[in-house]
Scaffold this motif. Structure first.
Motif, PDB file in Angstrom:
ATOM      1  N   MET A 120       0.970  -1.132  -0.240  1.00  0.00           N
ATOM      2  CA  MET A 120       0.027  -0.197   0.102  1.00  0.00           C
ATOM      3  C   MET A 120       0.877   1.519  -0.217  1.00  0.00           C
ATOM      4  SD  MET A 120      -2.595   0.475  -0.178  1.00  0.00           S
ATOM      5  CE  MET A 120      -4.630   1.825   0.055  1.00  0.00           C
ATOM      6  N   ALA A 121       1.949   1.270   0.626  1.00  0.00           N
ATOM      7  CA  ALA A 121       2.834   1.859   0.537  1.00  0.00           C
ATOM      8  C   ALA A 121       3.413   2.510  -0.846  1.00  0.00           C
ATOM      9  CB  ALA A 121       4.147   1.582   1.338  1.00  0.00           C
ATOM     10  N   ALA A 122       3.514   1.238  -1.127  1.00  0.00           N
ATOM     11  CA  ALA A 122       3.978   2.001  -2.674  1.00  0.00           C
ATOM     12  C   ALA A 122       2.524   2.658  -3.991  1.00  0.00           C
ATOM     13  CB  ALA A 122       4.019   0.954  -3.525  1.00  0.00           C
ATOM     14  N   ARG A 131       0.979   8.164  -5.637  1.00  0.00           N
ATOM     15  CA  ARG A 131      -0.299   9.038  -5.702  1.00  0.00           C
ATOM     16  C   ARG A 131       0.588  11.025  -5.443  1.00  0.00           C
ATOM     17  NH1 ARG A 131      -5.961   8.317  -5.194  1.00  0.00           N
ATOM     18  NH2 ARG A 131      -4.958   6.520  -4.899  1.00  0.00           N
ATOM     19  N   ALA A 132       1.647  10.721  -4.727  1.00  0.00           N
ATOM     20  CA  ALA A 132       1.987  11.548  -3.798  1.00  0.00           C
ATOM     21  C   ALA A 132       2.736  11.739  -5.503  1.00  0.00           C
ATOM     22  CB  ALA A 132       3.018  11.477  -2.825  1.00  0.00           C
ATOM     23  N   GLU A 133       3.777  11.478  -5.743  1.00  0.00           N
ATOM     24  CA  GLU A 133       4.874  12.132  -6.754  1.00  0.00           C
ATOM     25  C   GLU A 133       3.584  12.779  -8.226  1.00  0.00           C
ATOM     26  OE1 GLU A 133       7.928  12.543  -7.667  1.00  0.00           O
ATOM     27  OE2 GLU A 133       9.098  11.212  -5.415  1.00  0.00           O
ATOM     28  N   LEU A 134       2.739  12.027  -8.771  1.00  0.00           N
ATOM     29  CA  LEU A 134       1.326  12.030  -9.870  1.00  0.00           C
ATOM     30  C   LEU A 134       1.199  12.917  -9.454  1.00  0.00           C
ATOM     31  CD1 LEU A 134       1.216   8.675 -11.169  1.00  0.00           C
ATOM     32  CD2 LEU A 134       2.588  10.603 -12.423  1.00  0.00           C
ATOM     33  N   LYS A 135       0.437  13.669  -7.855  1.00  0.00           N
ATOM     34  CA  LYS A 135      -0.781  14.390  -7.072  1.00  0.00           C
ATOM     35  C   LYS A 135      -0.309  16.160  -8.301  1.00  0.00           C
ATOM     36  CE  LYS A 135      -3.878  15.676  -3.267  1.00  0.00           C
ATOM     37  NZ  LYS A 135      -4.812  15.890  -4.038  1.00  0.00           N
ATOM     38  N   LYS A 189      -7.692   8.614 -17.094  1.00  0.00           N
ATOM     39  CA  LYS A 189      -9.069   7.728 -15.945  1.00  0.00           C
ATOM     40  C   LYS A 189      -7.715   7.157 -15.080  1.00  0.00           C
ATOM     41  CE  LYS A 189     -13.006   6.933 -17.970  1.00  0.00           C
ATOM     42  NZ  LYS A 189     -14.000   5.327 -18.293  1.00  0.00           N
ATOM     43  N   THR A 190      -6.490   6.816 -15.236  1.00  0.00           N
ATOM     44  CA  THR A 190      -5.879   6.107 -13.903  1.00  0.00           C
ATOM     45  C   THR A 190      -4.996   7.461 -13.450  1.00  0.00           C
ATOM     46  OG1 THR A 190      -5.678   4.063 -14.903  1.00  0.00           O
ATOM     47  CG2 THR A 190      -3.395   4.267 -14.061  1.00  0.00           C
ATOM     48  N   PHE A 191      -4.460   7.782 -13.876  1.00  0.00           N
ATOM     49  CA  PHE A 191      -3.749   9.213 -14.416  1.00  0.00           C
ATOM     50  C   PHE A 191      -4.691  10.173 -12.814  1.00  0.00           C
ATOM     51  CE2 PHE A 191      -0.198   7.701 -17.083  1.00  0.00           C
ATOM     52  CZ  PHE A 191       0.684   7.470 -16.220  1.00  0.00           C
ATOM     53  N   ARG A 192      -6.021  10.567 -13.544  1.00  0.00           N
ATOM     54  CA  ARG A 192      -6.449  11.146 -12.585  1.00  0.00           C
ATOM     55  C   ARG A 192      -6.508  10.589 -11.234  1.00  0.00           C
ATOM     56  NH1 ARG A 192      -9.471  11.861 -17.037  1.00  0.00           N
ATOM     57  NH2 ARG A 192      -9.038  13.199 -18.532  1.00  0.00           N
ATOM     58  N   ALA A 193      -7.287   9.382 -11.230  1.00  0.00           N
ATOM     59  CA  ALA A 193      -7.342   8.800  -9.550  1.00  0.00           C
ATOM     60  C   ALA A 193      -6.300   8.911  -9.193  1.00  0.00           C
ATOM     61  CB  ALA A 193      -7.349   7.111  -9.720  1.00  0.00           C
ATOM     62  N   LEU A 194      -4.822   9.159  -9.322  1.00  0.00           N
ATOM     63  CA  LEU A 194      -3.661   9.266  -8.305  1.00  0.00           C
ATOM     64  C   LEU A 194      -3.599  10.413  -8.834  1.00  0.00           C
ATOM     65  CD1 LEU A 194      -1.575   6.590 -10.712  1.00  0.00           C
ATOM     66  CD2 LEU A 194      -2.814   6.334  -8.197  1.00  0.00           C
ATOM     67  N   ALA A 253      -0.704   0.329 -14.235  1.00  0.00           N
ATOM     68  CA  ALA A 253      -0.349   0.346 -12.575  1.00  0.00           C
ATOM     69  C   ALA A 253       1.226   0.346 -12.339  1.00  0.00           C
ATOM     70  CB  ALA A 253      -1.264  -0.069 -11.133  1.00  0.00           C
ATOM     71  N   ALA A 254       1.253  -0.374 -13.616  1.00  0.00           N
ATOM     72  CA  ALA A 254       2.722  -0.338 -14.059  1.00  0.00           C
ATOM     73  C   ALA A 254       3.598   0.558 -15.068  1.00  0.00           C
ATOM     74  CB  ALA A 254       3.259  -1.901 -14.658  1.00  0.00           C
ATOM     75  N   MET A 255       2.588   0.664 -15.201  1.00  0.00           N
ATOM     76  CA  MET A 255       2.769   3.076 -16.417  1.00  0.00           C
ATOM     77  C   MET A 255       3.639   4.010 -15.635  1.00  0.00           C
ATOM     78  SD  MET A 255       0.463   4.714 -19.053  1.00  0.00           S
ATOM     79  CE  MET A 255       0.625   4.021 -20.206  1.00  0.00           C
ATOM     80  N   ALA A 256       2.289   4.080 -14.208  1.00  0.00           N
ATOM     81  CA  ALA A 256       1.986   4.976 -13.509  1.00  0.00           C
ATOM     82  C   ALA A 256       2.931   4.563 -12.790  1.00  0.00           C
ATOM     83  CB  ALA A 256       0.819   4.898 -12.393  1.00  0.00           C
ATOM     84  N   GLN A 257       3.516   3.426 -11.809  1.00  0.00           N
ATOM     85  CA  GLN A 257       4.832   3.133 -11.215  1.00  0.00           C
ATOM     86  C   GLN A 257       5.750   3.948 -11.572  1.00  0.00           C
ATOM     87  OE1 GLN A 257       5.240  -0.510 -10.364  1.00  0.00           O
ATOM     88  NE2 GLN A 257       6.831   0.200  -8.711  1.00  0.00           N
ATOM     89  N   LYS A 258       5.912   3.665 -13.814  1.00  0.00           N
ATOM     90  CA  LYS A 258       7.018   3.721 -13.851  1.00  0.00           C
ATOM     91  C   LYS A 258       7.134   5.154 -14.276  1.00  0.00           C
ATOM     92  CE  LYS A 258       9.384   1.572 -15.928  1.00  0.00           C
ATOM     93  NZ  LYS A 258      11.382   1.520 -15.536  1.00  0.00           N
ATOM     94  N   LEU A 259       5.932   5.862 -14.293  1.00  0.00           N
ATOM     95  CA  LEU A 259       5.964   7.314 -14.627  1.00  0.00           C
ATOM     96  C   LEU A 259       6.508   8.065 -13.410  1.00  0.00           C
ATOM     97  CD1 LEU A 259       5.894   9.088 -17.452  1.00  0.00           C
ATOM     98  CD2 LEU A 259       3.443   9.767 -16.722  1.00  0.00           C
ATOM     99  N   ALA A 260       5.691   7.507 -12.478  1.00  0.00           N
ATOM    100  CA  ALA A 260       5.935   8.868 -11.165  1.00  0.00           C
ATOM    101  C   ALA A 260       7.916   8.325 -10.868  1.00  0.00           C
ATOM    102  CB  ALA A 260       5.572   7.556 -10.078  1.00  0.00           C
ATOM    103  N   GLY A 261       8.475   6.850 -11.263  1.00  0.00           N
ATOM    104  CA  GLY A 261       9.453   7.358 -10.998  1.00  0.00           C
ATOM    105  C   GLY A 261      10.467   7.961 -11.482  1.00  0.00           C
ATOM    106  N   LEU A 262       9.970   8.239 -13.091  1.00  0.00           N
ATOM    107  CA  LEU A 262      10.627   9.363 -14.432  1.00  0.00           C
ATOM    108  C   LEU A 262      10.375  10.758 -13.074  1.00  0.00           C
ATOM    109  CD1 LEU A 262       9.235   7.667 -17.447  1.00  0.00           C
ATOM    110  CD2 LEU A 262      11.923   7.555 -16.383  1.00  0.00           C
ATOM    111  N   ILE A 263       9.388  10.916 -12.898  1.00  0.00           N
ATOM    112  CA  ILE A 263       9.422  12.776 -12.045  1.00  0.00           C
ATOM    113  C   ILE A 263       9.850  12.161 -10.781  1.00  0.00           C
ATOM    114  CG2 ILE A 263       7.673  13.773 -10.826  1.00  0.00           C
ATOM    115  CD1 ILE A 263       5.301  12.652 -13.134  1.00  0.00           C
TER     116      ILE A 263
END
Length: 131
Positions: free
Chosen positions: A1-3, A8-12, A31-36, A116-126
């Motif tokens: 859950m922490a991940a 969410r914090a990186e994309l907010k 929708k995925t990114f808006r939810a984050l 979910a993996a896409m969001a994780q990867k993009l958050a990492g890049l940011i």
């Protein structure tokens, strides 16, 4: 859950540029990114529309680019994002797509996309971007 809360914090509040010509996938990505908590620029399915967003003066924090947009390669958009130090990743529906050497370091996700993996990867890049 922490991940997921970390991503969410990186994309907010981040503005994510989505260039994707498959309507339903573009909608799902949005929708995925808006939810984050992210804001979406686009999604757009034509290079001309992508260029308009690039040149409208707004801030872009990251981008998701389909390599092939209506039989045109998205590389001119990628080059401009790179020049602005905007992190991005590519998506493709082709198994063996060859990226030119200038983009060998860019993450490439094959369709069907694990959102979910896409969001994780993009958050990492940011997160890797210098402040």
């Amino acid at each position: 859950m922490a991940a997921s809360s970390h991503h969410r914090a990186e994309l907010k509040g981040r503005r994510i540029f989505v260039v994707e010509d498959e309507y339903f996938l573009a909608d799902d990505i949005g929708k995925t990114f808006r939810a984050l908590g992210a804001e979406i620029a686009g999604p757009v399915g034509h290079l001309e529309d992508a260029l308009k967003i690039l040149h409208d003066g707004s801030v872009l924090d990251a981008a998701v680019l389909d390599v092939n947009i209506r039989s045109e390669m998205v590389f001119p958009i990628a080059r401009e994002l790179r020049a602005r130090n905007v992190p991005f990743l590519f998506t493709t529906g082709y198994e063996k797509i060859t990226l030119s050497p200038e983009f060998q370091d860019v993450p490439l996700l094959e369709k069907p996309i694990d959102l979910a993996a896409m969001a994780q990867k993009l958050a990492g890049l940011i997160a890797e971007q210098p402040n």
